[in-house]
Design an enzyme around this catalytic site. Sequence first.
Site, PDB file in Angstrom:
ATOM      1  CG  ASP A   1     -10.371 -36.538  -2.821  1.00 21.45           C
ATOM      2  OD1 ASP A   1      -9.394 -37.800  -3.025  1.00 21.45           O
ATOM      3  OD2 ASP A   1      -9.965 -35.772  -2.457  1.00 21.45           O
TER       4      ASP A   1
ATOM      5  N   GLY B   1      -6.992 -36.551   4.774  1.00 20.12           N
ATOM      6  CA  GLY B   1      -6.086 -36.406   5.469  1.00 20.12           C
ATOM      7  C   GLY B   1      -4.786 -37.232   4.994  1.00 20.12           C
TER       8      GLY B   1
ATOM      9  CG  HIS C   1      -7.100 -33.654  -6.533  1.00 19.42           C
ATOM     10  ND1 HIS C   1      -8.277 -32.881  -6.140  1.00 19.42           N
ATOM     11  CD2 HIS C   1      -6.830 -33.948  -4.959  1.00 19.42           C
ATOM     12  CE1 HIS C   1      -8.945 -33.096  -4.897  1.00 19.42           C
ATOM     13  NE2 HIS C   1      -7.909 -33.649  -4.147  1.00 19.42           N
TER      14      HIS C   1
ATOM     15  N   GLY D   1      -5.436 -41.013  -6.248  1.00 21.59           N
ATOM     16  CA  GLY D   1      -4.086 -40.807  -5.964  1.00 21.59           C
ATOM     17  C   GLY D   1      -3.447 -42.125  -6.085  1.00 21.59           C
TER      18      GLY D   1
ATOM     19  N   GLY E   1      -3.710 -40.319   1.667  1.00 21.35           N
ATOM     20  CA  GLY E   1      -3.970 -41.082   0.475  1.00 21.35           C
ATOM     21  C   GLY E   1      -3.817 -42.771   1.015  1.00 21.35           C
TER      22      GLY E   1
ATOM     23  CG  ASP F   1      -5.040 -33.981  -1.996  1.00 25.45           C
ATOM     24  OD1 ASP F   1      -6.382 -33.558  -1.675  1.00 25.45           O
ATOM     25  OD2 ASP F   1      -4.527 -34.796  -2.580  1.00 25.45           O
TER      26      ASP F   1
ATOM     27  CG  MET G   1      -3.688 -32.184   3.482  1.00 26.09           C
ATOM     28  SD  MET G   1      -3.290 -33.995   3.896  1.00 26.09           S
ATOM     29  CE  MET G   1      -4.104 -34.746   2.440  1.00 26.09           C
TER      30      MET G   1
ATOM     31  CG  MET H   1      -8.429 -31.530   2.851  1.00 27.32           C
ATOM     32  SD  MET H   1      -7.561 -32.988   2.397  1.00 27.32           S
ATOM     33  CE  MET H   1      -6.875 -32.496   1.047  1.00 27.32           C
TER      34      MET H   1
ATOM     35  CG  HIS I   1      -9.363 -31.308  -1.457  1.00 24.79           C
ATOM     36  ND1 HIS I   1      -9.382 -32.679  -1.412  1.00 24.79           N
ATOM     37  CD2 HIS I   1     -10.064 -30.749  -0.664  1.00 24.79           C
ATOM     38  CE1 HIS I   1     -10.129 -32.877  -0.231  1.00 24.79           C
ATOM     39  NE2 HIS I   1     -10.559 -31.716   0.536  1.00 24.79           N
TER      40      HIS I   1
ATOM     41  CG  MET J   1     -13.864 -35.390   1.327  1.00 22.94           C
ATOM     42  SD  MET J   1     -12.508 -35.218   0.290  1.00 22.94           S
ATOM     43  CE  MET J   1     -11.347 -36.499   0.945  1.00 22.94           C
TER      44      MET J   1
ATOM     45  CB  SER K   1      -4.516 -37.053  -5.712  1.00 22.63           C
ATOM     46  OG  SER K   1      -3.860 -36.385  -4.469  1.00 22.63           O
TER      47      SER K   1
HETATM   48  O1  LIG Z   1      -7.611 -35.446  -0.384  1.00 20.90           O
HETATM   49  C1  LIG Z   1      -7.422 -36.599  -0.384  1.00 20.90           C
HETATM   50  C2  LIG Z   1      -7.129 -37.284   0.996  1.00 20.90           C
HETATM   51  O2  LIG Z   1      -7.298 -36.398   2.054  1.00 20.90           O
HETATM   52  C3  LIG Z   1      -7.106 -37.124  -1.602  1.00 20.90           C
HETATM   53  O3  LIG Z   1      -7.104 -36.518  -2.819  1.00 20.90           O
HETATM   54  C4  LIG Z   1      -6.208 -38.532  -1.718  1.00 20.90           C
HETATM   55  O4  LIG Z   1      -4.948 -37.975  -2.336  1.00 20.90           O
HETATM   56  C5  LIG Z   1      -6.538 -39.341  -2.484  1.00 20.90           C
HETATM   57  O5  LIG Z   1      -5.790 -40.638  -2.518  1.00 20.90           O
HETATM   58  P1  LIG Z   1      -6.272 -41.953  -2.769  1.00 20.90           P
HETATM   59  O6  LIG Z   1      -7.497 -42.452  -1.711  1.00 20.90           O
HETATM   60  O7  LIG Z   1      -6.855 -42.023  -4.144  1.00 20.90           O
HETATM   61  O8  LIG Z   1      -4.898 -42.741  -2.682  1.00 20.90           O
HETATM   62 FE   LIG Z   2      -8.209 -34.479  -2.209  1.00 19.98          FE
END
Ligand SMILES: O=C(CO)[C@@H](O)[C@H](O)COP(=O)(O)O
Ligand SMILES: [Fe+2]
Length: 234
Positions: free
Chosen positions: A187, A154, A45, A209, A156, A47, A49, A80, A78, A149, A22
């Site tokens: 994720d 929201g 990936h 991520g 990482g 994200d 938001m 959100m 993804h 999830m 991510s």
């Molecule tokens: O969608 C999300 C967070 O909402 C993820 O894709 C995060 O980016 C994952 O990050 P890590 O938990 O792997 O640090």
């Molecule tokens: Fe994600």
Amino acid sequence: MTESAPAPSTSPATRHARIHPSILSADFVNLEAELGRITEADSVHVDIMDNHFVPNLTLGLPVVQRIQQVSPIPLDVHLMIDEPDRWAPGYAEAGAASVTFHAEAAAAPVRLARELRSLGSRAGVALRPATPVEPWLDLLAEIDLLLVMTVEPGFGGQAFLDVMLPKLRRARTAIDGSGAEVALQVDGGVTKETIVAAAEAGADVFVAGSSVYGADDTAAAITALREAARGRCG
Ligand SMILES: O=C(CO)[C@@H](O)[C@H](O)COP(=O)(O)O
Ligand SMILES: [Fe+2]
């Protein structure tokens, strides 16, 4: 389909772990260079938001269009965001290999999934930790990816919620029983430790991520994740 990675398989004999770093944990000022650090990955990936569906704001369609132009690997988007019915098709038109929207936000998820497929993307549905998977098990033929999830979406860097493992197991059983080719993605909080339990519970696509971008050697981190999951998916 624009993705060059192998299609998901419902056969445990042929299913293999796919690693999707991510870029939420990447340096947003140097995105092209950051993409160059994950060429070992199966997809990147992305994200999205909107500060409404989740309390955080990242990037939007113009940046994804540009990433699509320079990325050596396929895009796994993804969303959100609120109103995915309105915004998701733009990401498919931009060439994303898969576009995943949240079940909690979509007004007409089946119609949206069909639209995404008609635009050449795989259609994914994401579930927050408190959203039951059961209503989706009759709709597996309509989607290409189910995202369970393993953190509240929201941010990482959160810890993996292992209370999601039974949900993953129920999803895997239903996918295998359905005959549909649906990837089962996790994720949130995926590390070379937590990936083992997620893979054993049936996940075959792993978003990571901080455990990838937080490593000095991102290629080694991706390989370590893939090795940790190898032979355990299904
Ligand atoms: O969608 C999300 C967070 O909402 C993820 O894709 C995060 O980016 C994952 O990050 P890590 O938990 O792997 O640090
Ligand atoms: Fe994600």
